[in-house]
Design an enzyme around this catalytic site. Structure first.
Site, PDB file in Angstrom:
ATOM      1  N   SER A 188      19.216 -49.327 -15.025  1.00  0.00           N
ATOM      2  CA  SER A 188      18.430 -48.101 -14.867  1.00  0.00           C
ATOM      3  C   SER A 188      18.945 -46.903 -15.638  1.00  0.00           C
ATOM      4  O   SER A 188      18.216 -45.926 -15.798  1.00  0.00           O
ATOM      5  CB  SER A 188      18.331 -47.738 -13.381  1.00  0.00           C
ATOM      6  OG  SER A 188      19.614 -47.552 -12.819  1.00  0.00           O
ATOM      7  N   HIS A 216      13.531 -52.231 -11.220  1.00  0.00           N
ATOM      8  CA  HIS A 216      12.804 -51.510 -12.270  1.00  0.00           C
ATOM      9  C   HIS A 216      11.983 -52.433 -13.161  1.00  0.00           C
ATOM     10  O   HIS A 216      11.386 -51.970 -14.137  1.00  0.00           O
ATOM     11  CB  HIS A 216      13.790 -50.705 -13.126  1.00  0.00           C
ATOM     12  CG  HIS A 216      14.364 -49.524 -12.423  1.00  0.00           C
ATOM     13  ND1 HIS A 216      13.755 -48.288 -12.417  1.00  0.00           N
ATOM     14  CD2 HIS A 216      15.495 -49.393 -11.685  1.00  0.00           C
ATOM     15  CE1 HIS A 216      14.505 -47.437 -11.722  1.00  0.00           C
ATOM     16  NE2 HIS A 216      15.560 -48.087 -11.264  1.00  0.00           N
ATOM     17  N   LYS A 247       9.024 -48.226  -6.439  1.00  0.00           N
ATOM     18  CA  LYS A 247       8.998 -47.741  -7.822  1.00  0.00           C
ATOM     19  C   LYS A 247       7.609 -47.985  -8.416  1.00  0.00           C
ATOM     20  O   LYS A 247       6.711 -47.186  -8.225  1.00  0.00           O
ATOM     21  CB  LYS A 247      10.141 -48.365  -8.614  1.00  0.00           C
ATOM     22  CG  LYS A 247      11.500 -47.865  -8.107  1.00  0.00           C
ATOM     23  CD  LYS A 247      12.652 -48.448  -8.852  1.00  0.00           C
ATOM     24  CE  LYS A 247      13.954 -47.763  -8.471  1.00  0.00           C
ATOM     25  NZ  LYS A 247      14.300 -47.856  -7.032  1.00  0.00           N
TER      26      LYS A 247
END
Length: 403
Positions: A188, A216, A247
């Site tokens: 990330s 992610h 997310k």
């Protein structure tokens, strides 16, 4: 001074240096409202714009009208039909036999490691893995844990050779230790990917399990956002997949996707599931709709990547170093910590909210302003952001030359 008095004195001193986050008074869309002004949102991980998606909001509202708000403990009266539907849909989406949900991806990571391993097992982990993985290993109390140099497969194999020797010594129960290789699916801070095919190859060679934290990558990588394992064509080859539901999915929660026997083990034994409340009714309903939308169309994922390519090209043409990102996380590398903080502050003055990432989140001298791209951006939004970066860059270069 008494022990408790010293504690309160130390806490009071630390409070004087606390940093309060900016308070948002809008939804998490392309723009955020802060103290009455709109700012381009370059710092939220809502990759697909689902935080303000009408279909998700309608699903949540309808579920509230039908079922109310709260649930309960999954092992008592808290397993709702919506939870079962969500877990089934996630497994189908991910191409695994089963899935189990938690109230956060942090809890999912903790459960994945703590419930499977004992202190006498072995963990081999990328040195840049997320803090939740590091904490999970610590809580488990694993004695033999190794960190290999970031994405360095030569170093990983060296660590596995050492682990394989340790594996020859049985545990106190007479069984040989398990070896678990753990990696982020997307790192990330830099937006790069692990060499997952090689990791899987080495895992097979050294009889190790594999775990990927794809927080992610869900909704971003692979066909229709099915994640990094799908991206590399490794369905069925990775033992444990961790996903975030806060997310790209823009709600809350996390999940483990794996073969049915392992999911059954987590369902029966994961303390983060047994001793914690289940996802709420509106959260679960909204997540079901998000998975439905990704299964119906790849348009949002395609738009996300169009914006990624557009912004990468723009930053590169302006002379910015954007590292080796392969994802919608674009690190604008600036080096000096103070410079990065000042750059971010000036961007905010220009109407762009992009966070500085400095030590200890990254190594000293590797400070950057991290840009996170969303499908919610129009091309005009992207141009607004690029223009702000250009103005700040030029102004700070002029000031530096005069100094």
């Amino acid at each position: 001074m008494a022990t408790t008095a010293r504690l309160w004195s130390r806490l009071a001193a630390a409070s004087a240096n606390k940093i309060n986050p900016r308070v948002i008074s809008s939804g998490q869309g392309a723009y955020l409202t802060i103290e009455g002004k709109d700012y381009l949102n370059f710092c939220s991980s809502h990759y697909l714009g689902f935080a303000e998606e009408p279909r998700l909001k309608r699903a949540a509202k309808d579920a509230i009208d039908k079922y109310g708000l709260g649930t309960g403990y999954r092992t008592l009266s808290g397993t709702h039909a919506l939870h079962i539907e969500l877990e089934r849909k996630i497994a189908e989406f991910k191409g695994t036999e089963a899935a189990v949900c938690f109230t956060s991806a942090y809890a999912a990571n903790a459960s994945a490691v703590q419930t499977l391993l004992s202190k006498e097992d072995i963990v081999v982990s990328d040195q840049l893995n997320h803090a939740s993985i590091i904490d999970a290993v610590r809580v488990t109390g694993v004695k033999n844990k190794f960190a290999y140099a970031h994405s360095d497969m030569t170093d990983l194999e060296k660590k596995l050779q050492t682990a394989a020797e340790l594996q020859k010594t049985p545990k106190s129960n007479g069984e040989n230790p398990l070896i678990l290789i753990v990696t982020d699916g997307v790192f990330s801070m830099d937006g790069d990917l692990p060499p997952l095919p090689k990791i899987v190859e080495l895992a097979k060679k050294y009889d190790a399990l594999t775990m990927v934290d794809d927080a992610h990558g869900e909704g971003v990588l692979g066909k229709g956002g099915r994640g990094v394992v799908n991206h590399f064509g490794l369905e069925g080859e990775v033992d444990i997949e961790i996903g975030s539901l806060s997310k790209a999915f823009s709600v809350m929660g996390g999940f483990i996707a794996a073969k049915q026997p392992l999911i059954d083990h987590y369902m029966m034994n994961a303390r983060q599931r047994l001793m914690s409340i289940a996802l709420t009714i509106p959260d679960t309903a909204a997540l079901i709709e998000a998975v439905n939308m990704l299964g119906e169309s790849e348009l949002l994922v395609s738009k996300l990547w169009d914006n990624v390519h557009y912004l990468r090209k723009g930053f590169t043409e302006m002379g910015f170093d954007i590292g080796h990102s392969e994802t919608p996380i674009i690190p604008v590398m600036l080096g000096d910590e103070d410079y990065a903080k000042e750059f971010s502050a000036r961007l905010f003055e220009e109407g762009v909210f992009a966070s500085p990432i400095v030590f200890p989140m990254v190594a000293r001298g590797k400070a950057r302003v991290r840009v996170i791209v969303s499908a919610s951006f129009s091309k005009e939004d992207c141009d607004v952001g690029l223009a702000a970066f250009k103005r700040v860059q030029e102004a700070m270069e002029i000031e530096k030359a005069r100094a």
